[in-house]
Structure formats: structure tokens, C-alpha cells
Write a protein that holds these residues in place. Structure first.
Motif, mmCIF file in Angstrom:
data_model
loop_
_atom_site.group_PDB
_atom_site.id
_atom_site.type_symbol
_atom_site.label_atom_id
_atom_site.label_comp_id
_atom_site.label_asym_id
_atom_site.label_seq_id
_atom_site.Cartn_x
_atom_site.Cartn_y
_atom_site.Cartn_z
ATOM 1 N N VAL A 98 -22.590 20.161 19.077
ATOM 2 C CA VAL A 98 -22.843 20.788 20.373
ATOM 3 C C VAL A 98 -23.040 19.651 21.362
ATOM 4 N N ASP A 99 -22.152 19.558 22.328
ATOM 5 C CA ASP A 99 -22.189 18.486 23.325
ATOM 6 C C ASP A 99 -22.339 19.123 24.703
ATOM 7 N N ILE A 100 -23.572 19.111 25.216
ATOM 8 C CA ILE A 100 -23.862 19.750 26.503
ATOM 9 C C ILE A 100 -23.708 18.728 27.623
ATOM 10 N N GLY B 85 -22.267 24.231 31.640
ATOM 11 C CA GLY B 85 -22.920 22.931 31.711
ATOM 12 C C GLY B 85 -24.150 22.989 32.590
ATOM 13 N N GLY C 82 -30.327 22.406 30.549
ATOM 14 C CA GLY C 82 -29.832 21.909 29.267
ATOM 15 C C GLY C 82 -30.549 22.552 28.088
ATOM 16 N N PHE D 26 -29.037 25.024 25.224
ATOM 17 C CA PHE D 26 -29.156 24.651 23.810
ATOM 18 C C PHE D 26 -29.915 25.712 23.015
ATOM 19 N N SER E 147 -14.104 24.361 23.795
ATOM 20 C CA SER E 147 -14.781 23.916 25.019
ATOM 21 C C SER E 147 -15.074 25.125 25.894
ATOM 22 N N THR F 227 -19.581 22.574 27.820
ATOM 23 C CA THR F 227 -20.199 22.327 26.521
ATOM 24 C C THR F 227 -19.110 22.410 25.463
#
Length: 490
Positions: free
Chosen positions: A135-137, A161, A267, A271, A157, A142
């Protein structure tokens, strides 16, 4: 590939650069990391996605400084990628042309799936996990990558964000709208056709900031983010505190740094919602992400973007740069395996400890290159901070302690108290300490003697080709566990 390579990642919120130096074919080390909170996407989501003049100028000025650092470090290759903000912006060409014409830098805009893929490549090579979802915020999007058995199964994707949600929902007090928007987007992950792993590998500044707070609040003994692991259920209340924080004073009290006040609530909201909806049980924090993924994709382009089997980049990089003698290190590694195997009926340790003993034996002399005196203590500190990639924190701490108590009395409980939660039981640590001490003592004169081992009735018989007084004298000083007797013969 160039010996020194620069990777620049232009995100919606932050622009980051790493400069990496190769030490051998696949090994490398970080020689610079620079970050600028340029917020290039600031104001764009309220203006049809168009980049605004002031944020573009901040990004341009920062790039100029990044290139100055890169040049000073003699980087021969620069790869610059841009993600959500530039790929979404109708006027991104204005910025791209200005950078190309005035700085001589070509920026490659990558799509969301490619961004997710780079995160997957970085984590599957640099995090010790068999099955997980990344998980890349970011500020504008994301990314997710499902990884199993060293293979990336799916990349996704979502246009979700921190900056995007702030401008569209949070700044207007519409938290419910943000929740509905996020849940609708998450359907793409939930319905992707692949089973979702219960472990998340978290990438990005928001997730790292959360991990810093959890490390502090749980009094975790190792202040290192990469590889830090926590249980979601045990720490959910911390995420809820951040999401519900009324103001910056509350965030400060929780432990959030000032430079994260503007995005941490969004964020954490993203998450926590992801963790809840995907039923995630465990989080592993990654210090590596898109930048490292770009680098590794270039470095490993002829090997399916994966390191060779049984290769660890951190171990190899440390040996490349700091080992005194390659043959001595290799000898100690081989001898460690033999000692572990012959004593297994007594120590009964799992085979994973053989791997850790071998690494500790190979890396033992690193501290000597820093300062001969207190070599073990030097190596201990060096390993804790320098053995970055491919190890659980527990493995890293075990290797460091094995080295620290080599050629000393066996460690006692009081010696291990600070790191007790990350170490195996005292009996196992005593065996590891003894085995590395024996290994180093048997090569006391660095002659790499040929040895033969036999274990019978708690007696370890070690046969040499010829008598070596220096070794005989030192063996007698070793403290052994469980009443083991060591006898030398020729």
C-alpha cells in the motif's frame, strides 16, 4: 549500469531523490537521500487538475538543487520519474519542457500501474516476506501490488491520495463524502480476482510517520523503520486518535512531527480504511519504494527484476566495502555451517539460526575497519543500522548480538534485556555466542586450517593437520554451554 546512479521521484506532495553506488554486480549502498516537500499538486484538484505556478516553481528550484547534489557525488546516470500530479495535469507539458530546456533533465511520467509495479519490485527484493500486498499512499493516488512467492500477481492504482482528499473533501469538512469516495474506489482492489493477503507492506511518508508514532508509544527497542512490523488490532487505537485529532496541538501530543500536520490525518484515514476493508492483520513498514523499484528494475533487468537465490544485498554490500579479506570471510562462513551441523544434537536450533550464524561469522570483522579496539561493539552498532534489506528486525538484532558476544563469556539475561523482545531465548543466544567464538578461535592465526569434527557423549573432538599453539591456548579459555567439552587433536 553506472557505478553511481541518481533516482528522482516527483510525487504530488514530496519530491525525493536517492543516490546509490554499486559495490559489485548486484550490491549497492545509499550515499545520499534528499527530500523536498514541494507540494507540486497544491491547488490543482480545485482547478481542473492543472498545476499552479508557485508549486511548479518550487519543484523546479528543488530539482536544480537535486541535480547539484547528484553532480557533486559524480553520478553518471539520472532517472527521473513523475507520478500522479503530473500524469493527471492537463498542463504538465509546461513543467516538463521548462525542466528539459533549462536543466537538461528528461522526466518520465509513469502511469499508476507502473508506479505500483515499482513498489512491488522494491519490496519483494528488499523485504523479508513471502506473501503481502503493498500500500503506497501518495498525495494524488494510492498504489497496490499483490506479491506471492517472489512474483507480482496484480498491480492497481486508485485516484485516492492525501492532497486530493484534502482539497476535495477534508478542507470542506465533508468526511462522510471522503469515506464514500474511498470505499467506492476500493471495490477495484476487493474485486480484482486475486486473494488479498493479510499482511500489508506499507510504503510512503504517511505510513512511515504512523510507524514512528507506534515505535515510540510501544517503547519498541529498535529505532529503525524498514522492516518494523506491528499488529493492526493492537495499534488501531493510535490510528483512530490521529484521524479524530482536533488540531495540530493534538497531533503534536500524539507524536506527529510538524512537517506532517498537513497530510497525516488524510493519510491515516486512507490507511485505516484500507486496513479495515481488506481485513489486514499485520503491517510491515518499508523504507524502500518507487525510487528503489526504479533502480532495481534497471539493475536486475536481465534477471526478471529479482536478485539471485540466496543473495542478500545488504550482506554483500557490507562485505564489499568493509571486509578485511574475502577468503577469510568465506572460510569463516563455511566453518560456521560445519560447527552448527555437528553440534545440532545438543543445541537443537532451527536451521534458520545456521543462516544467521554464517552471516555473523562473515561480518564479524567489519568493526575492525572502523577501529581495532572494541571491534565487537563497533560491529554490533554497525549491524543494527547497516544491515538494512532482507532481514526481519529479530534476525538483524540476533546477528548483531551473536557478534557482540563472540570470544567473550556467554551472554546472560541481563546482557540481552534491552532487546529481549526481538531475541530468541537466552539458551539459544548462548549457543550462537559459543559457536561463533569457537569458529573465530579455530582460525585465530588466520591460516584457515583444515578441520574435522566429531561429537560423542558431549565431547566435541576437532582434528587439525598440525598443532597450532595459539589456537590451543585460546580454546581453553572458551566458556561452553551445557557442559560441552572441546578437545583438539592432530
Amino acid at each position: 549500469m553506472a557505478k553511481v546512479t541518481t533516482i528522482i521521484d516527483i510525487g504530488s506532495n514530496s519530491m525525493r531523490m536517492v543516490v546509490l553506488e554499486k559495490s559489485s554486480r548486484f550490491a549497492f549502498n545509499l550515499i545520499n537521500e534528499t527530500k523536498a516537500r514541494v507540494k507540486i499538486s497544491e491547488g490543482c484538484y480545485e482547478n481542473g487538475g492543472n498545476l499552479q505556478e508557485l508549486p511548479m516553481q518550487r519543484a523546479f528550484n528543488s530539482l536544480e538543487s537535486f541535480l547539484s547534489i547528484s553532480k557533486s557525488l559524480k553520478s553518471r546516470k539520472i532517472i527521473c520519474v513523475a507520478t500522479s500530479a503530473l500524469r493527471d495535469a492537463p498542463n504538465s507539458n509546461l513543467f516538463l519542457k521548462k525542466v528539459r530546456n533549462e536543466l537538461g533533465l528528461n522526466i518520465k511520467i509513469i502511469n499508476g500501474v507502473k508506479e505500483a509495479y515499482y513498489g512491488g519490485v522494491a519490496t519483494m527484493n528488499l523485504i523479508y516476506e513471502e506473501e503481502f500486498i503493498t500500500v503506497d499512499i501518495g498525495g494524488g493516488s494510492t498504489e497496490f501490488a499483490i506479491v506471492r512467492n517472489g512474483q507480482i500477481e496484480k498491480c492497481i492504482s486508485l485516484d485516492v491520495g492525501t492532497v486530493r482528499l484534502n482539497e476535495l473533501f477534508f478542507s470542506k469538512g465533508n468526511i462522510e463524502g471522503a469515506k464514500e469516495y474511498l470505499l467506492e474506489k476500493l471495490k477495484e482492489v476487493l474485486e480484482c480476482g486475486h486473494e488479498i493477503p493479510s499482511t500489508v507492506v506499507g510504503i510512503g511518508g504517511s505510513i512511515r510517520a504512523l510507524s514512528k508514532v507506534i515505535i515510540s508509544k510501544t517503547h519498541y527497542p529498535l529505532d529503525i523503520l524498514h522492516g518494523f512490523t506491528y499488529c493492526v488490532d493492537l495499534n488501531r487505537h493510535i490510528l483512530e486518535q490521529i484521524v479524530n485529532a482536533k488540531n495540530s496541538n493534538t497531533l503534536k501530543h500524539i507524536g506527529i512531527k510538524k512537517d506532517r500536520f498537513d497530510t497525516i490525518k488524510e493519510g491515516t484515514f486512507i490507511f485505516k480504511t484500507i486496513l479495515d476493508e481488506l481485513n489486514i492483520k499485520r503491517v510491515v513498514t518499508s523504507g524502500a519504494g518507487v525510487r528503489e523499484g526504479v533502480y532495481l528494475t534497471d539493475l536486475l533487468r536481465n534477471s526478471n527484476n529479482k536478485f539471485p537465490a540466496n543473495f542478500n544485498v545488504s550482506v554483500k554490500s557490507l562485505l564489499d566495502r568493509f571486509q578485511i579479506d574475502e577468503k577469510q570471510s568465506a572460510y569463516l562462513g563455511r566453518n560456521a555451517r560445519e560447527i552448527f551441523d555437528v553440534l545440532k544434537p545438543l543445541h537443537e536450533l532451527d536451521d534458520k539460526y545456521r543462516h544467521l550464524l554464517v552471516i555473523a561469522s562473515k561480518l564479524n570483522s567489519l568493526g575492525t575497519t572502523l577501529n581495532f579496539y572494541k571491534s565487537n561493539d563497533n560491529t554490533f552498532d554497525f549491524i543494527l543500522s547497516g544491515l538494512n534489506y532482507g532481514f526481519l528486525h529479530s534476525s538483524r538484532v540476533t546477528i548483531a548480538h551473536t557478534i557482540k558476544f563472540s570470544k567473550k563469556s556467554l551472554p546472560q539475561k541481563r546482557d540481552l534485556k534491552h532487546f529481549e523482545s526481538l531475541l530468541p531465548p537466552i539458551e539459544k543466544m548462548q549457543w550462537l555466542s559459543f559457536m561463533i567464538s569457537l569458529n573465530l578461535t579455530l582460525n585465530q592465526d588466520m591460516s584457515m586450517p583444515k578441520l574435522n569434527y566429531k561429537l560423542k557423549d558431549n565431547k566435541l573432538k576437532i582434528c587439525f593437520e598440525k598443532s597450532i599453539f595459539l589456537i590451543e591456548n585460546e580454546i581453553a579459555k572458551l566458556e561452553s554451554p551445557k557442559g560441552l567439552k572441546v578437545k583438539l587433536s592432530c
